[in-house]
Design a protein around this motif. Structure first.
Motif, PDB file in Angstrom:
ATOM      1  N   ALA A  75       0.853  -1.191   0.000  1.00  0.00           N
ATOM      2  CA  ALA A  75       0.000   0.000   0.000  1.00  0.00           C
ATOM      3  C   ALA A  75       0.887   1.238   0.000  1.00  0.00           C
ATOM      4  N   SER A  76       1.753   1.311  -0.998  1.00  0.00           N
ATOM      5  CA  SER A  76       2.818   2.313  -0.996  1.00  0.00           C
ATOM      6  C   SER A  76       2.291   3.749  -1.109  1.00  0.00           C
ATOM      7  N   GLU A  77       1.218   3.952  -1.856  1.00  0.00           N
ATOM      8  CA  GLU A  77       0.687   5.312  -2.002  1.00  0.00           C
ATOM      9  C   GLU A  77       0.140   5.818  -0.676  1.00  0.00           C
ATOM     10  N   ILE A  78      -0.576   4.941   0.054  1.00  0.00           N
ATOM     11  CA  ILE A  78      -1.123   5.334   1.355  1.00  0.00           C
ATOM     12  C   ILE A  78       0.009   5.643   2.326  1.00  0.00           C
ATOM     13  N   THR A  79       1.016   4.773   2.354  1.00  0.00           N
ATOM     14  CA  THR A  79       2.133   4.959   3.273  1.00  0.00           C
ATOM     15  C   THR A  79       2.903   6.234   2.962  1.00  0.00           C
ATOM     16  N   ALA A  80       3.190   6.476   1.694  1.00  0.00           N
ATOM     17  CA  ALA A  80       3.935   7.682   1.329  1.00  0.00           C
ATOM     18  C   ALA A  80       3.152   8.942   1.688  1.00  0.00           C
ATOM     19  N   ARG A  81       1.865   8.949   1.404  1.00  0.00           N
ATOM     20  CA  ARG A  81       1.040  10.120   1.722  1.00  0.00           C
ATOM     21  C   ARG A  81       0.960  10.336   3.224  1.00  0.00           C
ATOM     22  N   THR A  82       0.776   9.251   3.967  1.00  0.00           N
ATOM     23  CA  THR A  82       0.638   9.370   5.422  1.00  0.00           C
ATOM     24  C   THR A  82       1.908   9.914   6.045  1.00  0.00           C
ATOM     25  N   ALA A  83       3.052   9.375   5.642  1.00  0.00           N
ATOM     26  CA  ALA A  83       4.326   9.837   6.192  1.00  0.00           C
ATOM     27  C   ALA A  83       4.567  11.304   5.870  1.00  0.00           C
ATOM     28  N   GLN A  84       4.249  11.706   4.645  1.00  0.00           N
ATOM     29  CA  GLN A  84       4.469  13.091   4.238  1.00  0.00           C
ATOM     30  C   GLN A  84       3.600  14.057   5.038  1.00  0.00           C
ATOM     31  N   ILE A  85       2.320  13.734   5.153  1.00  0.00           N
ATOM     32  CA  ILE A  85       1.401  14.654   5.839  1.00  0.00           C
ATOM     33  C   ILE A  85       1.697  14.703   7.332  1.00  0.00           C
ATOM     34  N   CYS A  86       2.043  13.582   7.930  1.00  0.00           N
ATOM     35  CA  CYS A  86       2.409  13.594   9.349  1.00  0.00           C
ATOM     36  C   CYS A  86       3.642  14.462   9.565  1.00  0.00           C
ATOM     37  N   PRO A  92       3.812  12.626  15.209  1.00  0.00           N
ATOM     38  CA  PRO A  92       4.672  11.433  15.239  1.00  0.00           C
ATOM     39  C   PRO A  92       4.093  10.313  14.366  1.00  0.00           C
ATOM     40  N   TYR A  93       4.963   9.683  13.603  1.00  0.00           N
ATOM     41  CA  TYR A  93       4.550   8.637  12.655  1.00  0.00           C
ATOM     42  C   TYR A  93       5.496   7.463  12.778  1.00  0.00           C
ATOM     43  N   CYS A  94       4.940   6.252  12.734  1.00  0.00           N
ATOM     44  CA  CYS A  94       5.748   5.035  12.757  1.00  0.00           C
ATOM     45  C   CYS A  94       5.153   4.027  11.786  1.00  0.00           C
TER      46      CYS A  94
END
Length: 243
Positions: A75-86, A92-94
């Motif tokens: 789910a690379s698009e979700i992960t990349a977007r989540t990390a960027q916005i956090c 904090p993001y993990c």
């Protein structure tokens, strides 16, 4: 303040449940890819956020204090977007990323760059079992000389996109014995999987080894540069510290 757990995997559900039992205030989120997801014992929302702007607004409206990403490794698009916005919002993001599968003695794996790469190795007229999900099914169009069988959890919304293929409906978990019997009955020559890791879906690889079936192993997409853990225990510890 609330911890958001993106819990679209078996491990994600276990992590969210463990944190909930600790009394951590959290929301578990599912993308809604499966029509009837397994029930979770924690407060859960199902469905997308409405893009990047919708996700930003959700984080603010729900006073999210931290995000634990336990989505599927692909789910690379979700992960990349989540990390960027956090990162933008200083939340904090993990990322929980389970270890990749590694071939062992008796396995006959071919590493694939992506779905289209399979056609460079699979012989014409092969029977190919696609355990890769419906979202990337159209990327196998170049296997037109093979018979394709795509397994998915939910009944399809329409016909198979190619005349040389068919859907097979099944909800995991599947035992090794069941997978062996299935592959024998279908006469499978090749099994195509994404290197998702984890124990829940490894039975098909055990079955392929037993039957001498060749496996096309699609490599994982690149991950963002972010805090990450690789065990459920580490993820729970991080969630406990940030919930």
């Amino acid at each position: 303040m609330t911890l958001l757990v993106l819990s679209g995997t078996r491990e994600g559900r276990d992590i969210a449940a463990a944190l909930h039992r600790q009394g951590i205030g959290l929301i578990a989120s599912l993308a809604g890819a499966t029509r009837s997801p397994r029930a979770q014992e924690v407060p859960t929302r199902v469905g997308g956020f409405g893009g990047a702007d919708g996700f930003r607004q959700f984080l603010k409206d729900s006073t999210i204090s931290a995000v634990l990403d336990a989505t599927h490794p692909f789910a690379s698009e979700i992960t990349a977007r989540t990390a960027q916005i956090c990162g933008e919002l200083n939340i904090p993001y993990c990322l929980f990323t389970r270890p990749e599968w590694i071939a062992s003695e008796g396995d006959n794996w071919t590493k694939l760059d992506d779905e289209q790469d399979a056609a460079n190795y699979i012989e014409p007229a092969s029977i190919v079992f696609l355990a890769t999900g419906r979202k990337t099914l159209e990327r196998f169009e170049n296997l037109s000389s093979c018979k394709l069988i795509c397994r998915q959890i939910d009944p399809p919304n329409g016909p198979f996109p190619f005349p040389n293929g068919e859907f097979l409906i099944g909800r995991p978990p599947f035992s090794v014995e069941d997978e062996i019997a299935l592959f024998k009955s279908l006469g499978v020559d090749w099994l195509i999987v994404k290197n998702a890791g984890g124990n829940a879906s490894f039975s098909k690889l055990d079955a392929a080894r037993t039957l001498g079936i060749r496996v096309g192993m699609i490599k994982r997409p690149a991950l963002p540069e972010a805090r990450s853990v690789s065990t459920i225990e580490q993820a729970i510890d991080w969630g406990s510290a940030h919930g």
